[in-house]
Design a protein around this motif. Structure first.
Motif, mmCIF file in Angstrom:
data_model
loop_
_atom_site.group_PDB
_atom_site.id
_atom_site.type_symbol
_atom_site.label_atom_id
_atom_site.label_comp_id
_atom_site.label_asym_id
_atom_site.label_seq_id
_atom_site.Cartn_x
_atom_site.Cartn_y
_atom_site.Cartn_z
ATOM 1 N N LEU A 38 1.394 4.525 7.350
ATOM 2 C CA LEU A 38 2.904 4.879 8.057
ATOM 3 C C LEU A 38 3.701 5.356 7.668
ATOM 4 N N GLY A 39 2.992 6.139 6.334
ATOM 5 C CA GLY A 39 4.029 7.316 6.013
ATOM 6 C C GLY A 39 4.549 7.735 5.271
ATOM 7 N N SER A 40 4.334 6.386 4.249
ATOM 8 C CA SER A 40 5.702 6.151 2.969
ATOM 9 C C SER A 40 4.474 7.004 1.455
ATOM 10 N N GLU A 41 3.610 7.469 1.897
ATOM 11 C CA GLU A 41 3.014 7.419 0.822
ATOM 12 C C GLU A 41 2.046 9.179 1.319
ATOM 13 N N ASP A 42 1.735 10.213 0.582
ATOM 14 C CA ASP A 42 1.261 11.300 0.620
ATOM 15 C C ASP A 42 -0.607 11.015 0.137
ATOM 16 N N VAL A 43 -1.000 12.406 -0.167
ATOM 17 C CA VAL A 43 -2.357 12.204 -0.574
ATOM 18 C C VAL A 43 -2.187 11.785 -1.949
ATOM 19 N N ASP A 44 -1.544 13.152 -2.532
ATOM 20 C CA ASP A 44 -1.049 12.257 -4.756
ATOM 21 C C ASP A 44 -0.250 11.709 -4.629
ATOM 22 N N GLY A 45 -0.606 10.302 -4.464
ATOM 23 C CA GLY A 45 0.215 9.610 -4.477
ATOM 24 C C GLY A 45 1.896 9.823 -4.141
ATOM 25 N N TYR A 101 7.711 3.404 -6.179
ATOM 26 C CA TYR A 101 7.401 2.733 -7.168
ATOM 27 C C TYR A 101 6.000 2.722 -6.793
ATOM 28 N N GLY A 102 5.388 3.659 -8.168
ATOM 29 C CA GLY A 102 4.130 2.998 -8.446
ATOM 30 C C GLY A 102 3.263 4.593 -7.922
ATOM 31 N N LYS A 103 1.829 4.853 -8.092
ATOM 32 C CA LYS A 103 0.869 5.791 -8.320
ATOM 33 C C LYS A 103 2.122 6.851 -8.513
ATOM 34 N N ALA A 104 2.756 8.299 -7.904
ATOM 35 C CA ALA A 104 3.330 9.397 -8.753
ATOM 36 C C ALA A 104 4.802 9.506 -9.171
ATOM 37 N N GLN A 105 5.229 8.125 -8.552
ATOM 38 C CA GLN A 105 6.689 7.410 -8.328
ATOM 39 C C GLN A 105 6.393 6.286 -10.012
ATOM 40 N N THR A 106 6.319 7.025 -11.200
ATOM 41 C CA THR A 106 6.589 5.860 -11.978
ATOM 42 C C THR A 106 6.814 5.019 -12.782
ATOM 43 N N LYS A 107 8.567 5.269 -12.381
ATOM 44 C CA LYS A 107 9.124 4.430 -12.373
ATOM 45 C C LYS A 107 10.425 4.486 -10.904
ATOM 46 N N PRO A 108 10.983 3.499 -11.191
ATOM 47 C CA PRO A 108 11.516 2.493 -9.551
ATOM 48 C C PRO A 108 12.785 3.432 -9.461
ATOM 49 N N CYS A 109 12.380 3.800 -7.643
ATOM 50 C CA CYS A 109 13.834 4.362 -7.138
ATOM 51 C C CYS A 109 14.505 3.971 -7.002
ATOM 52 N N PRO A 110 15.896 4.561 -7.784
ATOM 53 C CA PRO A 110 17.512 4.144 -7.718
ATOM 54 C C PRO A 110 17.657 4.069 -6.959
ATOM 55 N N MET A 111 17.441 5.066 -5.474
ATOM 56 C CA MET A 111 18.275 4.439 -3.921
ATOM 57 C C MET A 111 17.481 3.476 -3.427
ATOM 58 N N CYS A 112 16.402 3.437 -3.924
ATOM 59 C CA CYS A 112 15.454 2.541 -3.502
ATOM 60 C C CYS A 112 16.037 0.683 -3.962
ATOM 61 N N THR A 113 16.118 0.743 -5.153
ATOM 62 C CA THR A 113 16.476 -0.050 -5.708
ATOM 63 C C THR A 113 18.542 -0.828 -5.338
ATOM 64 N N LEU A 114 18.839 0.217 -4.693
ATOM 65 C CA LEU A 114 20.527 0.156 -4.035
ATOM 66 C C LEU A 114 19.731 -0.792 -3.302
ATOM 67 N N TRP A 115 19.103 0.157 -1.943
ATOM 68 C CA TRP A 115 18.758 -0.802 -1.172
ATOM 69 C C TRP A 115 18.803 -2.068 -1.242
ATOM 70 N N LEU A 116 17.539 -2.413 -1.525
ATOM 71 C CA LEU A 116 17.452 -3.026 -1.730
ATOM 72 C C LEU A 116 18.589 -4.850 -2.809
ATOM 73 N N ASP A 117 18.990 -4.063 -3.514
ATOM 74 C CA ASP A 117 20.053 -4.997 -4.433
ATOM 75 C C ASP A 117 20.088 -5.945 -3.377
ATOM 76 N N GLY A 118 21.312 -5.314 -2.022
ATOM 77 C CA GLY A 118 21.640 -5.745 -0.592
ATOM 78 C C GLY A 118 20.941 -6.683 -0.181
ATOM 79 N N PHE A 119 19.817 -6.231 -0.088
ATOM 80 C CA PHE A 119 19.047 -6.303 0.882
ATOM 81 C C PHE A 119 19.000 -7.983 0.382
ATOM 82 N N ASN A 120 18.472 -8.444 -1.154
ATOM 83 C CA ASN A 120 18.332 -9.929 -2.101
ATOM 84 C C ASN A 120 19.825 -10.264 -1.529
ATOM 85 N N GLY A 121 21.024 -9.891 -1.602
ATOM 86 C CA GLY A 121 21.597 -10.640 -0.993
ATOM 87 C C GLY A 121 22.394 -11.547 0.453
#
Length: 228
Positions: free
Chosen positions: A159-166, A91-111
């Motif tokens: 850490l490899g979770s973003e490239d030069v283009d964002g 989420y952020g830069k080239a990813q203008t909307k939150p990733c649904p898959m990441c959101t799925l993971w974090l819904d579980g992490f919150n619990g």
């Protein structure tokens, strides 16, 4: 409790034979998973990391915005000998909307974050600005997750979770801190494991897939969305 296989009246000999073959395969899968986990734990100490700074906007679901504050990477460790688990939210830069898959993971992490906190520190890092990040967290009800914006740091790129283009990638990293305060990289994993494996690299972080895998249809072509 003594182990026994579930047996219902009327099941055929063919079914029972196939179920026993599956049970043995499941036992071997578990044991192989333990061997892989042991290899992961036995990784040598990794590279030292620089002194990154993040912007934190604590999430309070019942009140207004709390003040933003800066926090250094070393300050994310709550005590000695505690590993830090970092989830890189797409989420952020080239990813203008939150990733649904990441959101799925974090819904579980919150619990389960309060359980994880017994043994490790857990944070979520995103390229999004703190206001947008906090807005998404409130919409999802994430009240147990520590959310950090990378600001102007190169943390996600390094850490490899973003490239030069964002462009963003969902990643999980484990960091440790030496006695002298040096933060070190110990482990990172990405969804892409190989050219022909695009999104299975961190399957272990989401129980949804494993529940679907128990069913006759399996996971099929199901994919998470932000809203159902």
């Amino acid at each position: 409790m003594v182990w026994r296989q579930t047996r219902l009246g009327g099941e055929t000999a063919e079914y029972l034979e196939a179920r026993e073959e599956l049970r043995l395969a499941e036992v071997e899968l578990m044991r192989h998973g333990e061997r892989v986990a042991a290899m992961r734990r036995a990784l040598p100490v990794g590279a030292a990391l620089g002194d990154y700074t993040f912007v934190e906007g604590p999430v309070d679901l019942d009140a207004g915005d709390s003040p933003l504050r800066e926090v250094a990477l070393g300050g994310l460790f709550s005590g000695p000998d505690r590993p830090l688990i970092v989830f890189h939210l797409m989420y952020g830069k080239a990813q203008t909307k939150p990733c649904p898959m990441c959101t799925l993971w974090l819904d579980g992490f919150n619990g389960v974050a309060h359980h994880v906190a017994r043994n490790a520190d857990l944070v979520v890092v995103a390229a999004a600005d703190p206001t947008a990040l906090r807005r998404h967290a409130r919409a999802r009800g994430w009240h147990r997750l520590r959310l950090l914006s990378c600001g102007d740091s190169t943390f996600k790129y390094d850490l490899g979770s973003e490239d030069v283009d964002g462009a963003q990638d969902s990643t999980v990293s484990v960091l440790t801190r030496d006695a002298d305060g040096t933060v070190r990289h110990r482990y990172s994993a990405h969804p892409r494991m190989a050219d022909d494996i695009a999104e299975r690299g961190i399957d272990l972080l989401a129980p949804v897939w494993h529940l679907l895998d128990l069913t006759p249809r399996g996971r099929g072509d199901w994919y998470p969305t932000l809203y159902y």
